[in-house]
Motif scaffolding. Structure first.
Motif: not given
Length: 166
Positions: A107-108, A122-126, A128-130, A141-143
């Motif tokens: 993601l980076r 954590a929230t920042l990763t979620e 980023a996934v979204r 969905d962040g999953i």
């Protein structure tokens, strides 16, 4: 369900021989053709598992998040046939570990994540996934599921063959 859940594979297990440096025959020829189709192997197919084939296998394994050991076992065969990562965990808020760090790293690279690569979902990763999912036209969905792992495997990452020399 725990935050890190192994994904159930929907593909049947591939019943192929294990191949490695020195292997020869029809299975190696098939391997060379699969790697050629994926534009990873660019030599004439000879049915001989030499250093060029081994390097191509390691690059493919790296791309689909497998251990880049150059040995073609069941998971590598399955990934070759599906052209996608296999046996990857489902990751979500609260997950942690090496798989999360891998997601954060990709993601980076894709410019969706600016946080620390620490293996904590954590929230920042979620978020980023979204954002990543949305940019690929997926349900945001962040999953991190099979579809997301497959999309992540399409992001070019630095591959240093010297890292995998044995």
């Amino acid at each position: 369900m725990s935050p890190t859940t192994p994904m159930k594979s929907t593909q049947p297990m591939v019943n192929k021989p294990q191949l490695q440096l020195g292997s020869q025959g029809k299975a190696v020829l098939e391997l060379e053709h699969l790697l050629t189709k994926l534009r990873i192997y660019r030599q004439p197919a000879k049915g001989i598992f030499n250093k060029a084939v081994e390097s191509s296998v390691k690059l493919f394994q790296f791309r689909v998040f497998l251990s880049a050991d150059g040995i073609v076992g069941p998971l590598t065969w399955q990934a070759l046939y599906t052209e996608a990562p296999v046996n990857m965990p489902v990751l979500r808020l609260g997950s942690s570990g090496e798989a999360v760090a891998t997601v954060q790293e990709v993601l980076r690279i894709s410019k969706h994540y600016g946080g620390k690569v620490d293996g904590d979902f954590a929230t920042l990763t979620e978020k980023a996934v979204r954002a990543f999912q949305k940019s690929f036209g997926m349900e945001a969905d962040g999953i991190v599921n099979q579809e997301t792992w497959t999309a992540l495997s399409q992001i070019p990452r630095s591959y240093d063959p010297k890292t995998f020399l044995t």
